[in-house]
Design a protein around this motif. Sequence first.
Motif, PDB file in Angstrom:
ATOM      1  N   ARG A 168       0.873  -1.168  -0.010  1.00 30.09           N
ATOM      2  CA  ARG A 168      -0.070   0.090   0.135  1.00 30.09           C
ATOM      3  C   ARG A 168       0.618   1.424   0.061  1.00 30.09           C
ATOM      4  O   ARG A 168       0.539   2.213  -0.737  1.00 30.09           O
ATOM      5  CB  ARG A 168      -1.055  -0.029   1.248  1.00 30.09           C
ATOM      6  N   LYS A 169       2.002   1.347   0.617  1.00 27.84           N
ATOM      7  CA  LYS A 169       2.757   2.273   0.827  1.00 27.84           C
ATOM      8  C   LYS A 169       3.342   2.723  -0.292  1.00 27.84           C
ATOM      9  O   LYS A 169       3.745   3.847  -0.837  1.00 27.84           O
ATOM     10  CB  LYS A 169       3.766   2.270   2.045  1.00 27.84           C
ATOM     11  N   ILE A 170       4.080   1.679  -0.926  1.00 28.00           N
ATOM     12  CA  ILE A 170       4.703   1.723  -2.327  1.00 28.00           C
ATOM     13  C   ILE A 170       3.817   2.369  -3.497  1.00 28.00           C
ATOM     14  O   ILE A 170       4.179   3.318  -4.234  1.00 28.00           O
ATOM     15  CB  ILE A 170       5.349   0.538  -2.853  1.00 28.00           C
ATOM     16  N   ILE A 171       2.600   1.779  -3.543  1.00 23.66           N
ATOM     17  CA  ILE A 171       1.538   2.303  -4.659  1.00 23.66           C
ATOM     18  C   ILE A 171       1.307   3.672  -4.328  1.00 23.66           C
ATOM     19  O   ILE A 171       1.157   4.332  -5.119  1.00 23.66           O
ATOM     20  CB  ILE A 171       0.514   1.412  -4.442  1.00 23.66           C
ATOM     21  N   GLU A 172       0.919   3.965  -3.075  1.00 25.64           N
ATOM     22  CA  GLU A 172       0.530   5.580  -2.659  1.00 25.64           C
ATOM     23  C   GLU A 172       1.589   6.305  -2.942  1.00 25.64           C
ATOM     24  O   GLU A 172       1.427   7.598  -3.253  1.00 25.64           O
ATOM     25  CB  GLU A 172       0.169   5.457  -1.130  1.00 25.64           C
ATOM     26  N   THR A 173       2.798   5.968  -2.646  1.00 25.57           N
ATOM     27  CA  THR A 173       4.095   6.826  -2.824  1.00 25.57           C
ATOM     28  C   THR A 173       4.188   7.198  -4.383  1.00 25.57           C
ATOM     29  O   THR A 173       4.713   8.310  -4.871  1.00 25.57           O
ATOM     30  CB  THR A 173       5.338   6.275  -2.192  1.00 25.57           C
ATOM     31  N   ILE A 174       4.010   6.203  -5.255  1.00 23.64           N
ATOM     32  CA  ILE A 174       3.990   6.458  -6.553  1.00 23.64           C
ATOM     33  C   ILE A 174       3.222   7.571  -7.024  1.00 23.64           C
ATOM     34  O   ILE A 174       3.369   8.330  -7.847  1.00 23.64           O
ATOM     35  CB  ILE A 174       3.744   5.467  -7.355  1.00 23.64           C
ATOM     36  N   CYS A 175       1.883   7.502  -6.558  1.00 30.77           N
ATOM     37  CA  CYS A 175       0.796   8.579  -6.632  1.00 30.77           C
ATOM     38  C   CYS A 175       1.359   9.739  -6.281  1.00 30.77           C
ATOM     39  O   CYS A 175       1.384  10.764  -7.011  1.00 30.77           O
ATOM     40  CB  CYS A 175      -0.702   8.055  -5.807  1.00 30.77           C
ATOM     41  N   PHE A 176       1.523  10.141  -4.995  1.00 31.56           N
ATOM     42  CA  PHE A 176       1.894  11.297  -4.394  1.00 31.56           C
ATOM     43  C   PHE A 176       3.220  11.890  -5.044  1.00 31.56           C
ATOM     44  O   PHE A 176       3.512  12.977  -5.402  1.00 31.56           O
ATOM     45  CB  PHE A 176       2.305  11.087  -2.828  1.00 31.56           C
ATOM     46  N   VAL A 177       4.293  11.096  -5.457  1.00 34.36           N
ATOM     47  CA  VAL A 177       5.643  11.644  -5.801  1.00 34.36           C
ATOM     48  C   VAL A 177       5.118  12.134  -7.278  1.00 34.36           C
ATOM     49  O   VAL A 177       5.720  13.098  -7.770  1.00 34.36           O
ATOM     50  CB  VAL A 177       6.468  10.485  -5.841  1.00 34.36           C
ATOM     51  N   THR A 178       4.655  11.140  -7.928  1.00 36.14           N
ATOM     52  CA  THR A 178       4.154  11.537  -9.394  1.00 36.14           C
ATOM     53  C   THR A 178       3.396  12.930  -9.410  1.00 36.14           C
ATOM     54  O   THR A 178       3.881  13.741 -10.415  1.00 36.14           O
ATOM     55  CB  THR A 178       3.204  10.361  -9.962  1.00 36.14           C
ATOM     56  N   GLN A 179       2.381  13.016  -8.520  1.00 33.05           N
ATOM     57  CA  GLN A 179       1.538  14.313  -8.634  1.00 33.05           C
ATOM     58  C   GLN A 179       2.653  15.431  -8.086  1.00 33.05           C
ATOM     59  O   GLN A 179       2.482  16.650  -8.810  1.00 33.05           O
ATOM     60  CB  GLN A 179       0.541  14.241  -7.640  1.00 33.05           C
ATOM     61  N   SER A 180       3.390  15.284  -7.077  1.00 38.87           N
ATOM     62  CA  SER A 180       4.104  16.460  -6.596  1.00 38.87           C
ATOM     63  C   SER A 180       5.123  17.069  -7.572  1.00 38.87           C
ATOM     64  O   SER A 180       5.140  18.207  -7.861  1.00 38.87           O
ATOM     65  CB  SER A 180       4.655  15.996  -5.220  1.00 38.87           C
ATOM     66  N   ILE A 181       5.868  15.915  -8.089  1.00 36.28           N
ATOM     67  CA  ILE A 181       6.894  16.476  -9.062  1.00 36.28           C
ATOM     68  C   ILE A 181       6.184  17.108 -10.296  1.00 36.28           C
ATOM     69  O   ILE A 181       6.558  18.299 -10.652  1.00 36.28           O
ATOM     70  CB  ILE A 181       7.723  15.264  -9.547  1.00 36.28           C
ATOM     71  N   ASN A 182       5.324  16.446 -10.946  1.00 36.22           N
ATOM     72  CA  ASN A 182       4.690  16.959 -12.021  1.00 36.22           C
ATOM     73  C   ASN A 182       3.923  18.426 -11.531  1.00 36.22           C
ATOM     74  O   ASN A 182       3.761  19.361 -12.530  1.00 36.22           O
ATOM     75  CB  ASN A 182       3.834  16.283 -12.675  1.00 36.22           C
ATOM     76  N   LEU A 183       3.339  18.493 -10.218  1.00 37.21           N
ATOM     77  CA  LEU A 183       3.015  19.729 -10.188  1.00 37.21           C
ATOM     78  C   LEU A 183       3.883  21.343  -9.967  1.00 37.21           C
ATOM     79  O   LEU A 183       3.748  22.166 -10.611  1.00 37.21           O
ATOM     80  CB  LEU A 183       2.236  19.802  -8.791  1.00 37.21           C
TER      81      LEU A 183
END
Length: 425
Positions: free
Chosen positions: A308-323
């Motif tokens: 769960r933490k790996i998948i959610e981290t992919i979500c947050f990191v992808t969104q944060s960097i692209n923002l």
Amino acid sequence: MQIETPILLSKDERITLFWSRKERRKWFLSLLCGTCLVYATRTSVPLLMPVISKERQWSKAESGTVLSSFFWGYTLTQVASGYISDRIGGQKVMWIAALGWSLSTFFMPEIVMFLSESDSSISLIAAVRTLNGAFQGMHFPSMISLTSQRLHEPDRASFFSLLTSGSALGTLLTGSLGSYLLESYSWTIVFQVLGGLGLVWTALLSYYSLSLDGRASFNRPIAGHTLPWLALLSKPPFWSCVIGHACQNNCFFVLLSWMPTYFHETFPEIKGWLVNMVPWLTLLPCTFLGKALSEKLVKSGYSITSTRKIIETICFVTQSINLLILARVQTYQGAILCLALIIGGSGFHNNAIAVNPSDLAPKHAGSVFGLMNTVGAIPGFLGVYLAGYILHVTHSWPVVFVVTSMIDILGCVIYLSFGSGQAII
């Protein structure tokens, strides 16, 4: 609070209660269309806001008030509608909801033009949008209640997960058909067409619902067990799940509400259908990718917590960097690519925090998800309004994107620190 549990049914009752294969197919197509139209009407106002605000001379703060007001109603009705659906039937609550959001969408042009003459026009229009949100907030809880009563347990998760794909289809419908109608006719036609389609679906739902009247259901007094609320609310994994969900929803709702305005102001030469449709094409593939990756990690020996933490981290990191990249991008192609990746990140969220309540409270997953989703909808009005206020004060889109990125990072840190895939109650 008493949480109801399924009762034992006789063989004849089970035959009467559950949908046949033909009925399951019929209801799936109907509910998928309904979910599609729910999101199509929901995203109609963000699509049309640049045109309406210019015509009515609304400020960014006033536009933010109208956009965010939807989520006040959306937040308030989820728990209550699910509770009522369990007792009178989800199809009945869904029909009432569909009639409400369809009519309020269909007559939105008349409402905007009539109320604009009032000194308190923004507040009154926001009140109508709040009512629209309240009706739409009833859709998913009533649909969950209906499918849980009419499907065998092994079929429920996959059936409902496929139905949620209607949200992406609805957003694409608004981006394509809505943009075409806006460019070829006027903003009033968009409301009337989408609202009219909603009314057609409401009539179809009424017809299908007649087949359920008089059939067996779970809507009778039954024994239950108590959900230990105090124990749940005292657990850090629960709050990390709730806060992470709220932070991710903040990003999703801000983009959902403000993306059309951003492109209209920053790249006015770009066709509306392109910017309102293309970024959303990534949501479905990323949802399936997140599901496949989760299954592969578990099979490889990773714990549920780590997965769960790996998948959610992919979500947050992808969104944060692209923002952060979006705050500096200079071309519309770069902006569309960043937004496509940000929206795609939400697909990974659907396979991590969104399913985490089933890990934390296996016997009470529905109630825990309802509470999490209610709190998670709060950024719908606070975050969307804050974005409008920032734009009103600073006139800077980069500030909005940076603040949204920081909120994502906060959610990621909290979930990585306290999140869990183990049962806590």
